[in-house]
Each structure stands twice: as C-alpha cells, then as structure tokens.
Design a protein around this motif. Structure first.
Motif, short mmCIF file in Angstrom:
data_model
loop_
_atom_site.label_atom_id
_atom_site.label_comp_id
_atom_site.label_asym_id
_atom_site.label_seq_id
_atom_site.Cartn_x
_atom_site.Cartn_y
_atom_site.Cartn_z
N ALA A 1 31.30 1.90 28.47
CA ALA A 1 30.86 3.11 29.18
C ALA A 1 31.62 3.28 30.49
O ALA A 1 32.06 4.39 30.84
CB ALA A 1 29.36 3.05 29.43
N ASP A 2 31.81 2.19 31.22
CA ASP A 2 32.57 2.25 32.47
C ASP A 2 34.03 2.57 32.22
O ASP A 2 34.66 3.35 32.97
CB ASP A 2 32.44 0.93 33.24
CG ASP A 2 31.15 0.83 34.04
OD1 ASP A 2 30.46 1.85 34.18
OD2 ASP A 2 30.85 -0.27 34.53
N LEU A 3 34.60 1.97 31.18
CA LEU A 3 36.01 2.24 30.86
C LEU A 3 36.20 3.70 30.47
O LEU A 3 37.16 4.36 30.90
CB LEU A 3 36.47 1.33 29.73
CG LEU A 3 36.63 -0.15 30.08
CD1 LEU A 3 36.81 -0.98 28.81
CD2 LEU A 3 37.81 -0.38 31.03
N LYS A 4 35.29 4.25 29.68
CA LYS A 4 35.40 5.64 29.27
C LYS A 4 35.23 6.60 30.45
O LYS A 4 35.70 7.74 30.41
CB LYS A 4 34.38 5.95 28.18
CG LYS A 4 34.73 5.32 26.83
CD LYS A 4 33.68 5.62 25.78
CE LYS A 4 34.07 5.01 24.44
NZ LYS A 4 33.04 5.24 23.39
N ALA A 5 34.56 6.11 31.49
CA ALA A 5 34.42 6.90 32.72
C ALA A 5 35.66 6.78 33.61
O ALA A 5 35.69 7.34 34.70
CB ALA A 5 33.18 6.46 33.49
N GLY A 6 36.67 6.03 33.13
CA GLY A 6 37.92 5.91 33.87
C GLY A 6 38.00 4.77 34.85
O GLY A 6 38.94 4.68 35.63
N ASP B 1 43.77 3.52 25.93
CA ASP B 1 43.77 4.98 25.91
C ASP B 1 42.33 5.50 26.02
O ASP B 1 41.39 4.71 26.21
CB ASP B 1 44.47 5.51 24.66
CG ASP B 1 43.76 5.19 23.35
OD1 ASP B 1 42.56 4.82 23.38
OD2 ASP B 1 44.39 5.33 22.28
N GLY B 2 42.15 6.79 25.89
CA GLY B 2 40.83 7.38 26.06
C GLY B 2 39.81 6.94 25.03
O GLY B 2 38.60 7.04 25.27
#
Length: 238
Positions: free
Chosen positions: A166-171, A214-215
């Motif tokens: 979740a944190d990674l997907k938030a950038g 990546d995203g």
C-alpha cells in the motif's frame, strides 16, 4: 516509480558462532554494527529519498535499521515494526551449531531444512529455553513451533499486501530491515522465483538490495549497493 530496499541485519552473535537463530533475540556483533552503518552510508549515497522504515520485532533487525538510518541522516524516518517480518522459526534446530548439525543429520538433510521452500525442521519442544510463547512482544500471536520458507511467506504476504504494498503504491520509497528468510520470502514473491530455485537465493548481511518497481510493483531493476559483497541477483520477471 518507487524504490524498495531490502536490508538483512548485520552480523549477529549467532551468525558469528554459526548457530541456527530463528526467533531467538540475538544482538549484533561489532562487525554487524559496522555493516549496518556502512549500509546507511550506501543508502545516503544512492540519492533515493526514503520515506519509511519497516522492521521485525527482533533486536538485530531493529538496531540495524536504526544504525543504518542514523548513518544516512534519516533517523527521523517513521518506523513500523511487526512480528510478521521476523526470521523464520527454525524449530528444534534453534541454537544448534550448523556444522555439528550437518555432521549428525547429513549435509543434504540440513540443506533441505535450511534452504528448501516447503520442508520445515522438526518442531521446537514446548517449555524449553527457546520457547517464546510467553514473550510479551508476541502477546496475542500464535508463536510457531517451526517454519519452512513457505510458511514464512504465508505470514509475510498478508502484511506485505496490507501495509508495505500500500505504501509503495502510494509512491513511498521504503526500507525493510529484516532477516535472511523473511526477505527471501519477499524476493520469491516479487521475482516469481520458482520453488526449486529459491534454495539458491542468499541475501548477505548488511548489504542493501535496492529494487526499483513499476506502478504494479513489478521489479524493473535490482542491484546490491555494495557490489564487492553482492550475491547472485534474482532474475527480473519476464
């Protein structure tokens, strides 16, 4: 694209003594502390603006994360700790000398216990010196009696999906200071390492493994920051 850095704790006292450690709370050696600080210097030199640190509940990982972020001038980073990032539980092997165990049970059997994906060691006897079922930090946790890498991944993956991904997907750019096997579990998941190949994956102590994602959280690049101490890198997914 976010960056994820996997940092195995620096050398612990039982690493030095060549003993199976698992969930036992062993501290770093002086060399382990130096490896943690060096890791922080490498993290700073990478130029990546890190946002958060994750660790297990074990002292060697907590101190590695702390020493590394201090050396990187990132002592202010938010920290989240969770038992699901703990080392795999080595069951009845806990505390034993690895060489003596191999001499007793055979190198092939010990390698199977140590490196295979789904073969756990014999379970730890309840009530012994290494029984952590009454340790306050694990209140409400069903402490395992033994674990394979598969069982380790089974407890790491829900935490990965709920918190880390979740944190990674938030950038956010993240550091995970943890253990050889909890990090191998993450590597297996990210790189789709086959069950038969994970036995060959080794993560060295105190050498940050930086993964660009990546995203969709698919790895697009991977490297060890200390090339002189690098192990073989996992192949990027096709």
């Amino acid at each position: 694209m976010p960056f994820l850095t996997l940092l195995r704790h620096g050398q612990s006292q039982w690493n030095l003594e060549n003993r199976f450690t698992g969930w036992v709370d062993v501290d770093l050696t002086a060399q382990g502390e130096a490896q943690a600080r060096r890791s922080g210097e490498l993290l700073a030199a990478s130029g990546i603006p890190f946002d958060k640190l994750f660790t297990s509940l074990q002292t060697r990982a907590i101190r590695t994360g702390s020493l590394a972020t201090e050396a990187a001038k990132l002592a202010w980073l938010p920290v989240e700790r969770d038992w699901r990032l703990n080392e795999r539980h080595y069951g009845a092997l806990t505390g034993l000398d690895k060489a003596e165990t191999a001499a007793k049970h055979g190198e092939q059997q010990v390698t199977l216990w140590r490196r295979s994906y789904d073969v756990p060691p014999p379970p730890l006897e309840a009530g012994g010196a290494f029984d952590l079922s009454k340790d306050r930090r694990y209140a409400g946790v069903e402490v395992p009696q033994t674990e394979s890498l598969k069982l380790t991944l089974d407890r790491v993956l829900p935490y990965w999906n709920e918190k880390i991904a979740a944190d990674l997907k938030a950038g956010k750019n993240l550091i995970i200071a943890a253990h050889g096997n909890s990090l191998r579990a993450i590597v297996k998941h990210l790189f789709n390492v086959p069950d038969s190949e994970i036995v060959h994956v080794e993560i060295p102590t105190g050498n940050p493994l930086m993964i660009e994602l990546d995203g969709n959280l698919k790895p697009v690049s991977v490297r060890y920051l200390d090339e002189a101490r690098a192990e073989k890198l996992p192949a990027l997914p096709a």
